[in-house]
Design a protein around this motif. Sequence first.
Motif, PDB file in Angstrom:
ATOM      1  N   GLN A  26      30.647  81.812  52.326  1.00  0.00           N
ATOM      2  CA  GLN A  26      29.961  82.424  51.179  1.00  0.00           C
ATOM      3  C   GLN A  26      30.746  82.217  49.888  1.00  0.00           C
ATOM      4  O   GLN A  26      30.150  82.020  48.822  1.00  0.00           O
ATOM      5  N   GLN A  27      32.063  82.248  49.985  1.00  0.00           N
ATOM      6  CA  GLN A  27      32.886  81.939  48.808  1.00  0.00           C
ATOM      7  C   GLN A  27      32.642  80.501  48.353  1.00  0.00           C
ATOM      8  O   GLN A  27      32.556  80.217  47.154  1.00  0.00           O
ATOM      9  N   GLU A  28      32.508  79.598  49.318  1.00  0.00           N
ATOM     10  CA  GLU A  28      32.243  78.201  48.998  1.00  0.00           C
ATOM     11  C   GLU A  28      30.851  78.041  48.378  1.00  0.00           C
ATOM     12  O   GLU A  28      30.652  77.226  47.475  1.00  0.00           O
ATOM     13  N   LEU A  29      29.895  78.835  48.856  1.00  0.00           N
ATOM     14  CA  LEU A  29      28.554  78.800  48.271  1.00  0.00           C
ATOM     15  C   LEU A  29      28.576  79.216  46.799  1.00  0.00           C
ATOM     16  O   LEU A  29      27.826  78.678  45.981  1.00  0.00           O
ATOM     17  N   VAL A  30      29.430  80.163  46.465  1.00  0.00           N
ATOM     18  CA  VAL A  30      29.564  80.567  45.062  1.00  0.00           C
ATOM     19  C   VAL A  30      30.082  79.389  44.231  1.00  0.00           C
ATOM     20  O   VAL A  30      29.619  79.155  43.107  1.00  0.00           O
ATOM     21  N   VAL A  38      29.581  76.235  44.905  1.00  0.00           N
ATOM     22  CA  VAL A  38      28.453  75.311  44.781  1.00  0.00           C
ATOM     23  C   VAL A  38      27.503  75.788  43.686  1.00  0.00           C
ATOM     24  O   VAL A  38      27.014  74.996  42.873  1.00  0.00           O
ATOM     25  N   GLN A  39      27.223  77.080  43.687  1.00  0.00           N
ATOM     26  CA  GLN A  39      26.343  77.644  42.659  1.00  0.00           C
ATOM     27  C   GLN A  39      26.854  77.341  41.259  1.00  0.00           C
ATOM     28  O   GLN A  39      26.094  76.911  40.380  1.00  0.00           O
ATOM     29  N   GLU A  40      28.150  77.525  41.021  1.00  0.00           N
ATOM     30  CA  GLU A  40      28.720  77.280  39.699  1.00  0.00           C
ATOM     31  C   GLU A  40      28.670  75.800  39.338  1.00  0.00           C
ATOM     32  O   GLU A  40      28.443  75.437  38.186  1.00  0.00           O
ATOM     33  N   TRP A  41      28.847  74.942  40.341  1.00  0.00           N
ATOM     34  CA  TRP A  41      28.753  73.499  40.100  1.00  0.00           C
ATOM     35  C   TRP A  41      27.319  73.098  39.756  1.00  0.00           C
ATOM     36  O   TRP A  41      27.100  72.319  38.825  1.00  0.00           O
ATOM     37  N   VAL A  42      26.358  73.620  40.487  1.00  0.00           N
ATOM     38  CA  VAL A  42      24.951  73.332  40.212  1.00  0.00           C
ATOM     39  C   VAL A  42      24.595  73.751  38.795  1.00  0.00           C
ATOM     40  O   VAL A  42      23.945  73.007  38.046  1.00  0.00           O
ATOM     41  N   ARG A  43      25.044  74.919  38.393  1.00  0.00           N
ATOM     42  CA  ARG A  43      24.726  75.431  37.062  1.00  0.00           C
ATOM     43  C   ARG A  43      25.417  74.609  35.973  1.00  0.00           C
ATOM     44  O   ARG A  43      24.802  74.254  34.958  1.00  0.00           O
ATOM     45  N   ALA A  44      26.693  74.282  36.200  1.00  0.00           N
ATOM     46  CA  ALA A  44      27.443  73.555  35.180  1.00  0.00           C
ATOM     47  C   ALA A  44      26.963  72.111  35.022  1.00  0.00           C
ATOM     48  O   ALA A  44      26.914  71.583  33.905  1.00  0.00           O
ATOM     49  N   GLU A  45      26.599  71.481  36.133  1.00  0.00           N
ATOM     50  CA  GLU A  45      26.215  70.063  36.108  1.00  0.00           C
ATOM     51  C   GLU A  45      24.714  69.850  35.942  1.00  0.00           C
ATOM     52  O   GLU A  45      24.265  68.709  35.810  1.00  0.00           O
ATOM     53  N   GLY A  46      23.942  70.938  35.966  1.00  0.00           N
ATOM     54  CA  GLY A  46      22.494  70.787  35.824  1.00  0.00           C
ATOM     55  C   GLY A  46      21.845  70.130  37.024  1.00  0.00           C
ATOM     56  O   GLY A  46      20.825  69.438  36.886  1.00  0.00           O
ATOM     57  N   GLU A  47      22.403  70.346  38.194  1.00  0.00           N
ATOM     58  CA  GLU A  47      21.835  69.755  39.408  1.00  0.00           C
ATOM     59  C   GLU A  47      20.609  70.544  39.872  1.00  0.00           C
ATOM     60  O   GLU A  47      20.387  71.685  39.457  1.00  0.00           O
ATOM     61  N   ARG A  48      19.834  69.938  40.746  1.00  0.00           N
ATOM     62  CA  ARG A  48      18.665  70.582  41.341  1.00  0.00           C
ATOM     63  C   ARG A  48      18.742  70.439  42.858  1.00  0.00           C
ATOM     64  O   ARG A  48      18.908  69.325  43.355  1.00  0.00           O
ATOM     65  N   VAL A  49      18.643  71.563  43.553  1.00  0.00           N
ATOM     66  CA  VAL A  49      18.772  71.562  45.007  1.00  0.00           C
ATOM     67  C   VAL A  49      17.585  72.300  45.617  1.00  0.00           C
ATOM     68  O   VAL A  49      17.218  73.385  45.159  1.00  0.00           O
ATOM     69  N   LEU A 108      26.834  72.894  53.144  1.00  0.00           N
ATOM     70  CA  LEU A 108      27.953  72.695  52.221  1.00  0.00           C
ATOM     71  C   LEU A 108      28.524  71.291  52.340  1.00  0.00           C
ATOM     72  O   LEU A 108      28.911  70.683  51.336  1.00  0.00           O
ATOM     73  N   SER A 109      28.546  70.759  53.550  1.00  0.00           N
ATOM     74  CA  SER A 109      29.116  69.423  53.758  1.00  0.00           C
ATOM     75  C   SER A 109      28.268  68.314  53.160  1.00  0.00           C
ATOM     76  O   SER A 109      28.754  67.200  52.960  1.00  0.00           O
ATOM     77  N   THR A 110      27.004  68.609  52.861  1.00  0.00           N
ATOM     78  CA  THR A 110      26.103  67.572  52.340  1.00  0.00           C
ATOM     79  C   THR A 110      25.999  67.586  50.816  1.00  0.00           C
ATOM     80  O   THR A 110      25.321  66.715  50.249  1.00  0.00           O
ATOM     81  N   ILE A 111      26.622  68.552  50.174  1.00  0.00           N
ATOM     82  CA  ILE A 111      26.524  68.658  48.715  1.00  0.00           C
ATOM     83  C   ILE A 111      27.856  68.226  48.093  1.00  0.00           C
ATOM     84  O   ILE A 111      28.894  68.849  48.334  1.00  0.00           O
ATOM     85  N   PRO A 112      27.851  67.188  47.274  1.00  0.00           N
ATOM     86  CA  PRO A 112      29.100  66.623  46.732  1.00  0.00           C
ATOM     87  C   PRO A 112      29.613  67.390  45.517  1.00  0.00           C
ATOM     88  O   PRO A 112      29.840  66.828  44.456  1.00  0.00           O
ATOM     89  N   TYR A 113      29.838  68.677  45.702  1.00  0.00           N
ATOM     90  CA  TYR A 113      30.238  69.508  44.568  1.00  0.00           C
ATOM     91  C   TYR A 113      31.743  69.412  44.316  1.00  0.00           C
ATOM     92  O   TYR A 113      32.524  69.035  45.189  1.00  0.00           O
ATOM     93  N   THR A 114      32.118  69.759  43.116  1.00  0.00           N
ATOM     94  CA  THR A 114      33.527  69.878  42.748  1.00  0.00           C
ATOM     95  C   THR A 114      33.742  71.254  42.140  1.00  0.00           C
ATOM     96  O   THR A 114      32.801  71.892  41.658  1.00  0.00           O
ATOM     97  N   GLN A 115      34.962  71.709  42.173  1.00  0.00           N
ATOM     98  CA  GLN A 115      35.263  73.033  41.645  1.00  0.00           C
ATOM     99  C   GLN A 115      35.152  73.029  40.126  1.00  0.00           C
ATOM    100  O   GLN A 115      35.627  72.120  39.450  1.00  0.00           O
ATOM    101  N   VAL A 116      34.496  74.046  39.603  1.00  0.00           N
ATOM    102  CA  VAL A 116      34.291  74.179  38.163  1.00  0.00           C
ATOM    103  C   VAL A 116      35.310  75.177  37.616  1.00  0.00           C
ATOM    104  O   VAL A 116      35.429  76.302  38.122  1.00  0.00           O
ATOM    105  N   ASP A 117      36.046  74.749  36.601  1.00  0.00           N
ATOM    106  CA  ASP A 117      37.016  75.657  35.983  1.00  0.00           C
ATOM    107  C   ASP A 117      36.285  76.775  35.254  1.00  0.00           C
ATOM    108  O   ASP A 117      35.369  76.529  34.457  1.00  0.00           O
TER     109      ASP A 117
END
Length: 269
Positions: free
Chosen positions: A21-25, A27-38, A224-233
């Motif tokens: 769940q921490q990792e999902l958070v 991913v959420q921040e990466w999606v928001r910062a990068e403008g991704e759609r999932v 989580l393993s299928t989404i190429p997210y990176t940590q957002v500062d």
Amino acid sequence: MGKQRKRLGSAAYEAELFRLQQELVEVQEWVRAEGERVVVVFEGRDAAGKGGAIKRITQYLNPRVVRIAALPTPSERQRGQWYFQRYVEQLPARGEVVLFDRSWYNRAGVEHVLGFCTPEEHRRFLHQCPTFERLLVEDGIMLRKYWFSVSDEEQQRRFRGRIDDPMRRWKLSTTDLESITHWEDYSRAKDEMMTHTDIPEAPWYVVEGDVKKEARLNMIAHLLSTIPYTQVDQPEIEVPERPPGTGYERPPRDQATYVPDHVATLVGE
């Protein structure tokens, strides 16, 4: 037959779930910062554990970023639309994740088995669906599809548990009960659906659902393993000091209507 694997203990389950769940958070921040759609599609047998998995995924996430789409029965107007049209309206904009608690695949399952669509409508769905999904992926949407599998014995056990539990009885519909008498029909419909819609651009992933806790961990870890997210500062946040008072006085308490102190009846005066 191989040796049965040891079951995961409750403490280990809770610890791993929280880590995921921490990792999902993140991913959420990466999606928001990068403008991704999932888009994540949850399908499967009734009582296979889809709702429980969705609940754990969204537990700590921002509902403005991660949204659940659980569409009701179509209206008369929607029945006259292109079949996929009302689902297109639910697709994510930039910086959003949409979890489909059942999806356009209703047509390949319950609608087909129970006769809520014509054979021609079912055939057209199987023909159009791969093209529809390829268009979504081509446009940049990350589409993940999960089929939650459950044995007939386990499904019946869960149905009986819902009947005996007044807090969960609402989950059991007449359509759910019909799935028992149509078990093989649903199996054939699922096999046909997989044959036509398990495409390289949007493959199906099957989740073994007889053990709910393990199914949740397996599904979330795979997602989580299928989404190429990176940590957002994240920016530094400081709680500001309260400014000096300017003479404000709170109105007397008897001028407001407060909810009764229900807790006092539980713990005593």
